[in-house]
Design a protein around this motif. Structure first.
Motif, PDB file in Angstrom:
ATOM      1  N   THR A 147      41.314  61.995  44.937  1.00 17.62           N
ATOM      2  CA  THR A 147      41.269  60.887  45.887  1.00 17.62           C
ATOM      3  C   THR A 147      42.131  59.726  45.419  1.00 17.62           C
ATOM      4  OG1 THR A 147      39.019  61.499  46.499  1.00 17.62           O
ATOM      5  CG2 THR A 147      39.768  59.280  47.104  1.00 17.62           C
ATOM      6  N   PRO A 148      43.094  59.274  46.216  1.00 20.02           N
ATOM      7  CA  PRO A 148      43.900  58.109  45.820  1.00 20.02           C
ATOM      8  C   PRO A 148      43.073  56.842  45.869  1.00 20.02           C
ATOM      9  CG  PRO A 148      44.446  58.770  48.054  1.00 20.02           C
ATOM     10  CD  PRO A 148      43.528  59.827  47.505  1.00 20.02           C
ATOM     11  N   THR A 149      43.511  55.845  45.130  1.00 18.58           N
ATOM     12  CA  THR A 149      42.776  54.594  45.074  1.00 18.58           C
ATOM     13  C   THR A 149      43.053  53.739  46.300  1.00 18.58           C
ATOM     14  OG1 THR A 149      42.204  52.767  43.601  1.00 18.58           O
ATOM     15  CG2 THR A 149      44.541  53.232  43.896  1.00 18.58           C
ATOM     16  N   LYS A 150      42.283  52.669  46.453  1.00 19.22           N
ATOM     17  CA  LYS A 150      42.479  51.703  47.532  1.00 19.22           C
ATOM     18  C   LYS A 150      42.591  50.310  46.927  1.00 19.22           C
ATOM     19  CE  LYS A 150      39.833  54.399  50.919  1.00 19.22           C
ATOM     20  NZ  LYS A 150      38.678  54.391  51.854  1.00 19.22           N
ATOM     21  N   ASN A 151      43.243  49.409  47.648  1.00 27.46           N
ATOM     22  CA  ASN A 151      43.483  48.070  47.123  1.00 27.46           C
ATOM     23  C   ASN A 151      42.309  47.110  47.327  1.00 27.46           C
ATOM     24  OD1 ASN A 151      46.163  48.328  46.062  1.00 27.46           O
ATOM     25  ND2 ASN A 151      46.889  48.501  48.166  1.00 27.46           N
ATOM     26  N   HIS A 152      41.491  47.328  48.328  1.00 25.93           N
ATOM     27  CA  HIS A 152      40.305  46.496  48.575  1.00 25.93           C
ATOM     28  C   HIS A 152      40.669  45.012  48.630  1.00 25.93           C
ATOM     29  CE1 HIS A 152      37.654  49.956  48.074  1.00 25.93           C
ATOM     30  NE2 HIS A 152      38.287  50.239  46.942  1.00 25.93           N
ATOM     31  N   TRP A 153      41.463  44.638  49.621  1.00 26.90           N
ATOM     32  CA  TRP A 153      42.006  43.283  49.691  1.00 26.90           C
ATOM     33  C   TRP A 153      40.934  42.211  49.832  1.00 26.90           C
ATOM     34  CZ3 TRP A 153      46.597  43.126  47.905  1.00 26.90           C
ATOM     35  CH2 TRP A 153      47.495  44.170  48.130  1.00 26.90           C
ATOM     36  N   ILE A 154      39.893  42.475  50.597  1.00 28.88           N
ATOM     37  CA  ILE A 154      38.849  41.470  50.787  1.00 28.88           C
ATOM     38  C   ILE A 154      38.133  41.189  49.464  1.00 28.88           C
ATOM     39  CG2 ILE A 154      36.668  40.952  51.933  1.00 28.88           C
ATOM     40  CD1 ILE A 154      37.643  42.504  54.342  1.00 28.88           C
ATOM     41  N   LYS A 155      37.783  42.246  48.736  1.00 27.58           N
ATOM     42  CA  LYS A 155      37.170  42.062  47.427  1.00 27.58           C
ATOM     43  C   LYS A 155      38.116  41.314  46.492  1.00 27.58           C
ATOM     44  CE  LYS A 155      34.146  46.136  47.282  1.00 27.58           C
ATOM     45  NZ  LYS A 155      33.841  47.392  46.535  1.00 27.58           N
ATOM     46  N   PHE A 156      39.398  41.619  46.575  1.00 26.87           N
ATOM     47  CA  PHE A 156      40.385  40.957  45.725  1.00 26.87           C
ATOM     48  C   PHE A 156      40.385  39.451  45.949  1.00 26.87           C
ATOM     49  CE2 PHE A 156      44.933  39.507  45.574  1.00 26.87           C
ATOM     50  CZ  PHE A 156      44.998  39.371  44.193  1.00 26.87           C
ATOM     51  N   VAL A 157      40.382  39.039  47.202  1.00 30.67           N
ATOM     52  CA  VAL A 157      40.378  37.613  47.523  1.00 30.67           C
ATOM     53  C   VAL A 157      39.067  36.958  47.079  1.00 30.67           C
ATOM     54  CG1 VAL A 157      40.435  35.928  49.392  1.00 30.67           C
ATOM     55  CG2 VAL A 157      41.995  37.884  49.431  1.00 30.67           C
ATOM     56  N   ILE A 158      37.954  37.618  47.364  1.00 26.73           N
ATOM     57  CA  ILE A 158      36.650  37.057  47.007  1.00 26.73           C
ATOM     58  C   ILE A 158      36.515  36.910  45.489  1.00 26.73           C
ATOM     59  CG2 ILE A 158      34.155  37.484  47.003  1.00 26.73           C
ATOM     60  CD1 ILE A 158      34.496  38.802  49.739  1.00 26.73           C
ATOM     61  N   PHE A 159      36.860  37.965  44.752  1.00 26.04           N
ATOM     62  CA  PHE A 159      36.723  37.926  43.295  1.00 26.04           C
ATOM     63  C   PHE A 159      37.694  36.936  42.665  1.00 26.04           C
ATOM     64  CE2 PHE A 159      34.982  42.544  43.075  1.00 26.04           C
ATOM     65  CZ  PHE A 159      33.799  42.100  43.633  1.00 26.04           C
ATOM     66  N   SER A 160      38.883  36.783  43.247  1.00 25.06           N
ATOM     67  CA  SER A 160      39.847  35.810  42.728  1.00 25.06           C
ATOM     68  C   SER A 160      39.309  34.398  42.880  1.00 25.06           C
ATOM     69  CB  SER A 160      41.189  35.953  43.449  1.00 25.06           C
ATOM     70  OG  SER A 160      41.769  37.212  43.218  1.00 25.06           O
ATOM     71  N   CYS A 161      38.780  34.102  44.057  1.00 23.15           N
ATOM     72  CA  CYS A 161      38.210  32.774  44.305  1.00 23.15           C
ATOM     73  C   CYS A 161      36.991  32.531  43.424  1.00 23.15           C
ATOM     74  CB  CYS A 161      37.839  32.624  45.779  1.00 23.15           C
ATOM     75  SG  CYS A 161      39.249  32.652  46.908  1.00 23.15           S
ATOM     76  N   LEU A 162      36.162  33.545  43.274  1.00 21.37           N
ATOM     77  CA  LEU A 162      34.962  33.414  42.451  1.00 21.37           C
ATOM     78  C   LEU A 162      35.335  33.171  40.990  1.00 21.37           C
ATOM     79  CD1 LEU A 162      31.890  33.496  42.310  1.00 21.37           C
ATOM     80  CD2 LEU A 162      32.033  35.984  42.040  1.00 21.37           C
ATOM     81  N   SER A 163      36.352  33.867  40.506  1.00 19.82           N
ATOM     82  CA  SER A 163      36.795  33.689  39.128  1.00 19.82           C
ATOM     83  C   SER A 163      37.324  32.281  38.906  1.00 19.82           C
ATOM     84  CB  SER A 163      37.888  34.716  38.788  1.00 19.82           C
ATOM     85  OG  SER A 163      37.416  36.034  38.936  1.00 19.82           O
ATOM     86  N   ALA A 164      38.125  31.789  39.846  1.00 17.97           N
ATOM     87  CA  ALA A 164      38.644  30.424  39.741  1.00 17.97           C
ATOM     88  C   ALA A 164      37.508  29.403  39.773  1.00 17.97           C
ATOM     89  CB  ALA A 164      39.630  30.155  40.872  1.00 17.97           C
ATOM     90  N   LEU A 165      36.509  29.657  40.606  1.00 18.17           N
ATOM     91  CA  LEU A 165      35.368  28.744  40.697  1.00 18.17           C
ATOM     92  C   LEU A 165      34.593  28.702  39.388  1.00 18.17           C
ATOM     93  CD1 LEU A 165      33.432  26.922  42.285  1.00 18.17           C
ATOM     94  CD2 LEU A 165      32.271  29.006  43.085  1.00 18.17           C
ATOM     95  N   VAL A 166      34.362  29.854  38.785  1.00 13.65           N
ATOM     96  CA  VAL A 166      33.627  29.901  37.520  1.00 13.65           C
ATOM     97  C   VAL A 166      34.379  29.138  36.434  1.00 13.65           C
ATOM     98  CG1 VAL A 166      32.816  31.405  35.669  1.00 13.65           C
ATOM     99  CG2 VAL A 166      32.449  32.062  38.051  1.00 13.65           C
TER     100      VAL A 166
END
Length: 229
Positions: A192-211
């Motif tokens: 199975t090829p991987t997926k980019n999961h763009w919504i998770k990427f944006v959410i986790f990026s914002c969450l990381s910056a917030l922390v």
């Protein structure tokens, strides 16, 4: 051999941003004059990258998840014993030895980032928690931070050596794979090829910056020294 999309964009972006950030940390600390404040900023950025990678390791793309590539020491040992044998089978994602190297560098860099919050250049620039601890803790954190970079150098040497071994001994170009996201695999159609999961990427990026903002700005004690800025 067929091309299979393994390394999602967020994983590759994390990897190359980390390479750039570590390089800039060395430059700002060792090569440039009066760049320590930028060294602190770089440390905060690396802390954000590490927080993102931990989140991505639990809830991100399939091949980037810790549950996919972390195996027992026995499995890693068995893999190492077959590396030079005709029975060697390349891993689709991270191989067992590579998995332990990832855990090692994430741990070292996280230690570096946290210890950097408690150190000072003894002139103008202090970490946000430098004045919140006693002198003994400051000295310990300073020692950990400076000695820890030796572990980073060790990892970089081993990492480059491993890439060269895989390129010339196993005909696997890991650098190109981490740029394009694609790896050659014999059974690509059954994997199975991987997926980019763009919504998770944006959410986790914002969450990381917030922390990072909360740790460095909101929760940090007030700085009494006017020269900090």
């Amino acid at each position: 051999m067929q091309q299979l999309y393994i390394w999602d964009f967020p994983t590759r972006l994390f990897h190359w941003l980390l390479v750039i950030a570590i390089s800039s940390q060395y430059i700002t600390a060792e090569l440039l004059d009066d760049a320590i404040q930028w060294h602190f900023y770089g440390g905060y950025f690396i802390l954000g990258l590490l927080i993102f990678r931990v989140l991505w390791g639990f809830w991100g793309a399939y091949y980037a998840k810790f549950s996919h590539f972390i195996v027992s020491p026995q499995s890693a040992w068995r893999y190492s014993r077959t590396f030079t044998s005709p029975d060697y089978k390349p891993s689709v994602g991270h191989n067992p030895l590579g998995a332990y190297s990832i855990i090692f560098i994430l741990t070292v860099l996280l230690t570096q980032s946290i210890s950097g919050l408690f150190i000072s250049d003894d002139i103008f620039h202090n970490g946000p928690y430098y004045n919140a601890v006693g002198e003994e803790t400051q000295n310990v954190m300073n020692w950990i931070h400076h000695q820890g970079f030796n572990a980073v150098w060790l990892f970089l040497g081993l990492h480059i050596g491993a890439m060269l071994v895989y390129k010339f001994a196993k005909k696997q170009n890991l650098v190109i794979s981490m740029i394009t996201g694609y790896k050659q695999h014999k059974n690509a159609l059954s994997t199975t090829p991987t997926k980019n999961h763009w919504i998770k990427f944006v959410i986790f990026s914002c969450l990381s910056a917030l922390v990072v903002y909360l740790v460095v700005v909101t929760f940090a004690p007030a700085v009494a020294d006017d020269f900090y800025y």
